[in-house]
Write a protein that holds these residues in place. Structure first.
Motif, PDB file in Angstrom:
ATOM      1  N   THR A   1     -16.871   4.460  -7.827  1.00 41.56           N
ATOM      2  CA  THR A   1     -17.334   4.633  -6.456  1.00 41.56           C
ATOM      3  C   THR A   1     -18.324   5.797  -6.378  1.00 41.56           C
ATOM      4  O   THR A   1     -18.666   6.419  -7.386  1.00 41.56           O
TER       5      THR A   1
ATOM      6  N   GLU B   1     -17.857  18.326  -2.764  1.00 36.12           N
ATOM      7  CA  GLU B   1     -16.623  18.113  -2.008  1.00 36.12           C
ATOM      8  C   GLU B   1     -16.273  16.636  -1.834  1.00 36.12           C
ATOM      9  O   GLU B   1     -15.261  16.315  -1.196  1.00 36.12           O
ATOM     10  N   CYS B   2     -17.055  15.754  -2.408  1.00 31.33           N
ATOM     11  CA  CYS B   2     -16.816  14.309  -2.241  1.00 31.33           C
ATOM     12  C   CYS B   2     -15.550  13.904  -3.003  1.00 31.33           C
ATOM     13  O   CYS B   2     -15.495  14.014  -4.229  1.00 31.33           O
ATOM     14  N   ARG B   3     -14.557  13.459  -2.263  1.00 29.47           N
ATOM     15  CA  ARG B   3     -13.269  13.092  -2.866  1.00 29.47           C
ATOM     16  C   ARG B   3     -12.850  11.659  -2.557  1.00 29.47           C
ATOM     17  O   ARG B   3     -11.977  11.114  -3.220  1.00 29.47           O
ATOM     18  N   GLU B   4     -13.470  11.048  -1.530  1.00 34.79           N
ATOM     19  CA  GLU B   4     -13.054   9.724  -1.105  1.00 34.79           C
ATOM     20  C   GLU B   4     -14.272   8.805  -0.951  1.00 34.79           C
ATOM     21  O   GLU B   4     -15.320   9.245  -0.464  1.00 34.79           O
ATOM     22  N   PRO B   5     -14.151   7.526  -1.349  1.00 36.50           N
ATOM     23  CA  PRO B   5     -15.231   6.579  -1.069  1.00 36.50           C
ATOM     24  C   PRO B   5     -15.506   6.520   0.433  1.00 36.50           C
ATOM     25  O   PRO B   5     -14.592   6.593   1.245  1.00 36.50           O
ATOM     26  N   GLY B   6     -16.751   6.448   0.780  1.00 43.50           N
ATOM     27  CA  GLY B   6     -17.111   6.426   2.192  1.00 43.50           C
ATOM     28  C   GLY B   6     -17.420   7.792   2.761  1.00 43.50           C
ATOM     29  O   GLY B   6     -17.925   7.908   3.886  1.00 43.50           O
ATOM     30  N   THR B   7     -17.111   8.844   1.984  1.00 43.94           N
ATOM     31  CA  THR B   7     -17.359  10.205   2.469  1.00 43.94           C
ATOM     32  C   THR B   7     -18.834  10.419   2.756  1.00 43.94           C
ATOM     33  O   THR B   7     -19.209  10.992   3.780  1.00 43.94           O
TER      34      THR B   7
ATOM     35  N   VAL C   1     -17.651   8.630  -5.470  1.00 43.63           N
ATOM     36  CA  VAL C   1     -16.983   9.829  -6.003  1.00 43.63           C
ATOM     37  C   VAL C   1     -17.384  10.046  -7.459  1.00 43.63           C
ATOM     38  O   VAL C   1     -17.680  11.174  -7.885  1.00 43.63           O
ATOM     39  N   ASP C   2     -17.421   8.972  -8.239  1.00 47.71           N
ATOM     40  CA  ASP C   2     -17.831   9.067  -9.637  1.00 47.71           C
ATOM     41  C   ASP C   2     -19.311   9.397  -9.746  1.00 47.71           C
ATOM     42  O   ASP C   2     -19.724  10.162 -10.627  1.00 47.71           O
TER      43      ASP C   2
END
Length: 293
Positions: free
Chosen positions: A139, A255-261, A141-142
Motif C-alpha cells: 500500500t 507519519e503514514c501508518r494506514e492506507p488512505g492516510t 504505507v510501503d
C-alpha cells in the motif's frame, strides 16, 4: 446553447457543467472546472513551458479514457502550442501557459501530464522523477518507506527530493536537476531503483514485470524517458472519487501508518495551499537545481 465565459479577455466555451463525473461523490464537471480555475495559482507554474499530454475522461472515470498528445481539434488559436521531437517525427502539442488555456483544457475533462523537460530545451531534463507504485497487498504505507530511503540516497548525491501523492495508489518523488539528457537521467534513476531493490529486496522491485510486483513497491524509473509524461502536481485523477496528485510534507510521509492516510480530494486542496503554500515551489527555482553526479 453552450455557455461562454470570459477568462482574462479570452472567450471560453463551457459545456455540460451539471454532468456528474464522479458518481461516488456527485462531483460535477462544473466543480472540476472550478477546481482547476481556483487552483491555478499553484498549478499553472508546474504546467508552463511544458508540452502537455491530456488523459481525457469525458464521461467520468468509469467511461472511456484516452490520451491526447497532439493538439486537439478545435483548439483556439490563442492556446499556445509547440513542436516537440518524437522518434517518428516532430509533433505539435499544447502548452498550458495561462488561466484561459487552463479553463479551456479543463472543459475537455482531463488529467494533466507533463514531460520532465521544457519545450525550449527538450534535449535537457530539468526534473528527476520516481513513480512508486504498490502491488497489492502493498500500500501507500510501503511506498512511504521506500520514499524515505530514496530521499536519503538522493541527499547523499546532493539532490533534494520532494513528494506528492500519485492521486491513485502510490507516491511520486521529484527533484530539480540540470545539465543532463533524459537518457542520462533515466540511467541515474534506474541505478538508484536497483540500489533500492538490493537494500530492500522484500519490499522493492525495479522491473515492470507484473509477476514480480505483488506485495512490493515498483520503483518506476522509466518516467524519466524523454517521450514519457507524468501526472502533474495538483491534477485531478480519473479515479472513483476526485482525488488529486497532491504535494505532501515529508513529516506526513514519515507519519503514514494506514492506507488512505495520504488521500486528498479536490475539496481538500484550498485549505492545504492556504496552510502550507505550494510545497513543490522549490522545484520552480532554477537556482536550486543541481547537476547529476
Amino acid at each position: 446553447m453552450t455557455p461562454i465565459t470570459e477568462v482574462d479577455g479570452r472567450r471560453v466555451a463551457l459545456s455540460n457543467l451539471e454532468k456528474v463525473l464522479y458518481p461516488e461523490t456527485g462531483f460535477t464537471k462544473g466543480e472540476l472546472v472550478h477546481y482547476y480555475a481556483t487552483t491555478a495559482a499553484v498549478l499553472l507554474p508546474h504546467l508552463r513551458d511544458r508540452a502537455m499530454s491530456f488523459l481525457r475522461f469525458p464521461d467520468g472515470p468509469d467511461g472511456q479514457r484516452f490520451f491526447a498528445k497532439n493538439v486537439p481539434p478545435g483548439t483556439p488559436e490563442w492556446v499556445t502550442t509547440a513542436e516537440v521531437p518524437r522518434s517518428e517525427g516532430p509533433a505539435r502539442m499544447v502548452v498550458v501557459q495561462d488561466l484561459a488555456s487552463l479553463v479551456w483544457a479543463a472543459n475537455l475533462v482531463t488529467e494533466f501530464h507533463t514531460h520532465q523537460w521544457l519545450v525550449r530545451s527538450p534535449q535537457e531534463a530539468d526534473r528527476l522523477v520516481f513513480d512508486l507504485d504498490p502491488g497489492a497487498p502493498a500500500t501507500i504505507v510501503d511506498c512511504c518507506e521506500v520514499a524515505l530511503w530514496l530521499r536519503e540516497r538522493l541527499a547523499a548525491d546532493g539532490i533534494e527530493a520532494y513528494a506528492k501523492t500519485a492521486g491513485s495508489k502510490g507516491l511520486h518523488l521529484l527533484a530539480a536537476v540540470r545539465g543532463a539528457s533524459s537518457e542520462r537521467t533515466s540511467e541515474y534513476a534506474k541505478r538508484l531503483a536497483v540500489e533500492a531493490e538490493r537494500a530492500m529486496p522484500r519490499l522493492v522491485v525495479h522491473r515492470m514485470t507484473k509477476s514480480l510486483r505483488p506485495g512490493k513497491v515498483f520503483v518506476d524509473w522509466s518516467q524519466n524517458a524523454a517521450r514519457k509524461t507524468t501526472a502533474a502536481p495538483y491534477t485531478l485523477r480519473a479515479r472513483p472519487a476526485p482525488l488529486v496528485s497532491a504535494p505532501v510534507r515529508w513529516a506526513e510521509v514519515e507519519e503514514c501508518r494506514e492506507p488512505g492516510t495520504l488521500e486528498f480530494l479536490a475539496g481538500d486542496i484550498e485549505a492545504r495551499v492556504r496552510e502550507h503554500g505550494d510545497l513543490l515551489a522549490p522545484l520552480l527555482d532554477a537556482g536550486r537545481s543541481v547537476p547529476l553526479p
